[in-house]
Design an enzyme around this catalytic site. Structure first.
Site, PDB file in Angstrom:
ATOM      1  N   HIS A 275       2.533   3.325  -8.937  1.00 23.93           N
ATOM      2  CA  HIS A 275       2.343   1.785  -8.940  1.00 23.93           C
ATOM      3  C   HIS A 275       3.489   1.295  -9.850  1.00 23.93           C
ATOM      4  O   HIS A 275       4.110   0.138  -9.469  1.00 23.93           O
ATOM      5  CB  HIS A 275       0.931   1.726  -9.822  1.00 23.93           C
ATOM      6  CG  HIS A 275      -0.172   2.158  -9.369  1.00 23.93           C
ATOM      7  ND1 HIS A 275      -0.498   1.701  -8.100  1.00 23.93           N
ATOM      8  CD2 HIS A 275      -1.305   2.997  -9.613  1.00 23.93           C
ATOM      9  CE1 HIS A 275      -1.903   2.385  -7.685  1.00 23.93           C
ATOM     10  NE2 HIS A 275      -2.277   2.764  -8.575  1.00 23.93           N
TER      11      HIS A 275
ATOM     12  N   ASP B  83       0.855  -1.269  -0.059  1.00 21.21           N
ATOM     13  CA  ASP B  83      -0.122   0.024   0.119  1.00 21.21           C
ATOM     14  C   ASP B  83       0.753   1.113   0.216  1.00 21.21           C
ATOM     15  O   ASP B  83       2.038   1.166   0.548  1.00 21.21           O
ATOM     16  CB  ASP B  83      -0.954   0.022   1.099  1.00 21.21           C
ATOM     17  CG  ASP B  83      -2.076   0.896   1.180  1.00 21.21           C
ATOM     18  OD1 ASP B  83      -2.245   1.411  -0.019  1.00 21.21           O
ATOM     19  OD2 ASP B  83      -2.496   1.329   2.155  1.00 21.21           O
TER      20      ASP B  83
ATOM     21  N   LEU C 257      10.213 -20.665  -3.519  1.00 23.62           N
ATOM     22  CA  LEU C 257       9.173 -19.861  -2.796  1.00 23.62           C
ATOM     23  C   LEU C 257       7.829 -19.851  -3.422  1.00 23.62           C
ATOM     24  O   LEU C 257       7.698 -20.071  -4.674  1.00 23.62           O
ATOM     25  CB  LEU C 257       9.767 -18.282  -2.954  1.00 23.62           C
ATOM     26  CG  LEU C 257       8.692 -17.287  -2.355  1.00 23.62           C
ATOM     27  CD1 LEU C 257       8.655 -16.981  -0.752  1.00 23.62           C
ATOM     28  CD2 LEU C 257       9.185 -15.776  -2.802  1.00 23.62           C
TER      29      LEU C 257
HETATM   30  C1  IPE Z   1      -1.623   0.277  -3.311  1.00 22.92           C
HETATM   31  O1  IPE Z   1      -1.388   1.629  -3.554  1.00 22.92           O
HETATM   32  C2  IPE Z   1      -1.892  -0.363  -4.740  1.00 22.92           C
HETATM   33  C3  IPE Z   1      -3.309  -0.828  -4.977  1.00 22.92           C
HETATM   34  C4  IPE Z   1      -4.205  -0.921  -3.703  1.00 22.92           C
HETATM   35  C5  IPE Z   1      -3.850  -1.572  -6.123  1.00 22.92           C
HETATM   36  P1  IPE Z   1      -2.728   2.564  -3.517  1.00 22.92           P
HETATM   37  O2  IPE Z   1      -3.195   2.709  -4.679  1.00 22.92           O
HETATM   38  O3  IPE Z   1      -3.516   2.072  -2.324  1.00 22.92           O
HETATM   39  O4  IPE Z   1      -1.897   3.750  -3.091  1.00 22.92           O
HETATM   40  P2  IPE Z   1      -2.321   4.922  -1.730  1.00 22.92           P
HETATM   41  O5  IPE Z   1      -2.780   3.975  -0.568  1.00 22.92           O
HETATM   42  O6  IPE Z   1      -3.754   5.535  -2.271  1.00 22.92           O
HETATM   43  O7  IPE Z   1      -1.343   5.730  -1.425  1.00 22.92           O
HETATM   44  C1  IPE Z   2      -5.472  -2.396   0.155  1.00 23.67           C
HETATM   45  O1  IPE Z   2      -5.157  -1.220   0.120  1.00 23.67           O
HETATM   46  C2  IPE Z   2      -5.416  -3.288  -1.265  1.00 23.67           C
HETATM   47  C3  IPE Z   2      -3.958  -3.439  -1.706  1.00 23.67           C
HETATM   48  C4  IPE Z   2      -3.086  -3.098  -1.374  1.00 23.67           C
HETATM   49  C5  IPE Z   2      -4.199  -4.073  -3.100  1.00 23.67           C
HETATM   50  P1  IPE Z   2      -6.367  -0.231  -0.313  1.00 23.67           P
HETATM   51  O2  IPE Z   2      -5.596   1.138  -0.615  1.00 23.67           O
HETATM   52  O3  IPE Z   2      -7.229  -0.742  -1.334  1.00 23.67           O
HETATM   53  O4  IPE Z   2      -6.994  -0.142   1.203  1.00 23.67           O
HETATM   54  P2  IPE Z   2      -7.924   0.978   1.691  1.00 23.67           P
HETATM   55  O5  IPE Z   2      -8.978   1.414   0.825  1.00 23.67           O
HETATM   56  O6  IPE Z   2      -6.820   2.080   2.167  1.00 23.67           O
HETATM   57  O7  IPE Z   2      -8.479   0.175   2.877  1.00 23.67           O
HETATM   58 MG    MG Z   3      -4.369   2.332  -0.528  1.00 21.27          MG
END
Ligand code: IPE
Ligand code: IPE
Ligand code: MG
Length: 270
Positions: free
Chosen positions: A60, A43, A154
């Site tokens: 990403h 995340d 793994l």
């Molecule tokens: C994690 O990073 C990637 C996915 C959930 C696919 P985020 O896209 O959630 O990044 P933040 O949390 O908005 O910074």
């Molecule tokens: C969790 O992150 C899902 C992934 C990292 C793939 P999100 O960014 O979607 O989660 P929330 O919305 O902060 O809970």
């Molecule tokens: Mg996120």
């Protein structure tokens, strides 16, 4: 030009410092107590990009580099299973453009990495409602699964269109179908039976859950499997997360006292 060289030099110095820190940390690691299964909620990509004035896409893309490093590190540390949360059942709520970018990055990652993953003995094991993913992602996943099927190192669980609740619903449906067909009695349903019907069937539950980016929630990840998992949080955003953070997390984990509802080894019993 001079500023650019100075920046590159600073980066080099940082890298050298990181390497020295990593060496020191690795010496503290107890190789006999490496977790068998690590789960990571990858995340913070969007925030990482936005804090640099960049569109989320760059976060990403940078996040894929972290995944590369962490998979390699887990493989080298002889961890049995690494589960990474890459796309949740709730992430469809995001703009279509971001979803397409994420799917394209997945396809690109699999094609670019499969040779090296195979060299390292990694077995790619996608988990989630894969049939709902775009055709291009399904095809790339099939290729990666096929190519890595025989690998014995793994296990890389790629959680895609994954939701802990959806996983439990699927398990319940499969169990009920067996009961209806007379292949299973209601009395036989226990936690082993439920575990066996999850995507992670046959794998140990995660010992350690890592969530970067400073949020303190599990966001529908491995709801059943995390019952006794040790959590480790860091404010570091996923694109900045490297093996040094992973090793830190494992060292911290090795200092934990896992009681599973029982008592500590040296606890007085009266
Ligand atoms: C994690 O990073 C990637 C996915 C959930 C696919 P985020 O896209 O959630 O990044 P933040 O949390 O908005 O910074
Ligand atoms: C969790 O992150 C899902 C992934 C990292 C793939 P999100 O960014 O979607 O989660 P929330 O919305 O902060 O809970
Ligand atoms: Mg996120």
């Amino acid at each position: 030009m001079i500023r650019r060289i100075a920046r590159l030099w600073r980066q080099k110095e940082t890298k050298e410092q990181d390497m020295a820190d990593l060496e020191t940390l690795l010496q503290k690691l107890d190789r006999t107590r490496i977790p068998k299964h690590i789960a990571i909620i990858m995340d913070g990509n969007g925030r990482w990009a936005n804090s640099r004035g960049l569109p989320r896409y760059f976060g990403h893309k940078a996040g894929v580099e972290s995944l590369r490093d962490i998979v390699r590190a887990c493989s080298e540390l002889k961890i049995n299973v690494l589960t990474v949360y890459a796309f949740s059942t709730e992430n469809w709520k995001r703009p279509q453009e971001e979803i397409s970018i994420l799917m394209d990055l997945l396809v690109e990652y699999l094609h670019k990495e499969i040779d090296e993953l195979c060299d390292e003995g990694v077995r790619v094991n996608p988990i989630g409602k894969l049939e709902e993913l775009p055709e291009s992602a399904i095809k790339a996943l099939k290729m990666a699964v096929e190519r890595s099927r025989e690998n014995e190192g793994l296990i890389l669980n790629l959680a895609l269109n994954y939701g802990g609740r959806a996983e439990i619903i699927e398990a319940v449906r499969a169990i009920v179908a067996k009961v209806k067909a007379g292949d299973l009695s209601v009395e036989q349903i226990d936690s082993n039976i439920i575990s066996e019907h999850l995507y992670t069937s046959g794998q140990p539950d995660p010992d350690l859950l890592i969530r970067p980016s400073g949020d303190f929630r599990i966001s529908n990840f491995l709801l059943w499997q995390l019952a006794y998992t040790e959590f480790w949080y860091t404010p570091v955003m996923w694109p900045d997360f490297r093996r040094i953070h992973l090793v830190n997390a494992i060292i911290d984990y090795q200092g934990r006292d896992r009681r599973f509802g029982g008592l500590k080894k040296n606890d007085k019993t009266t």
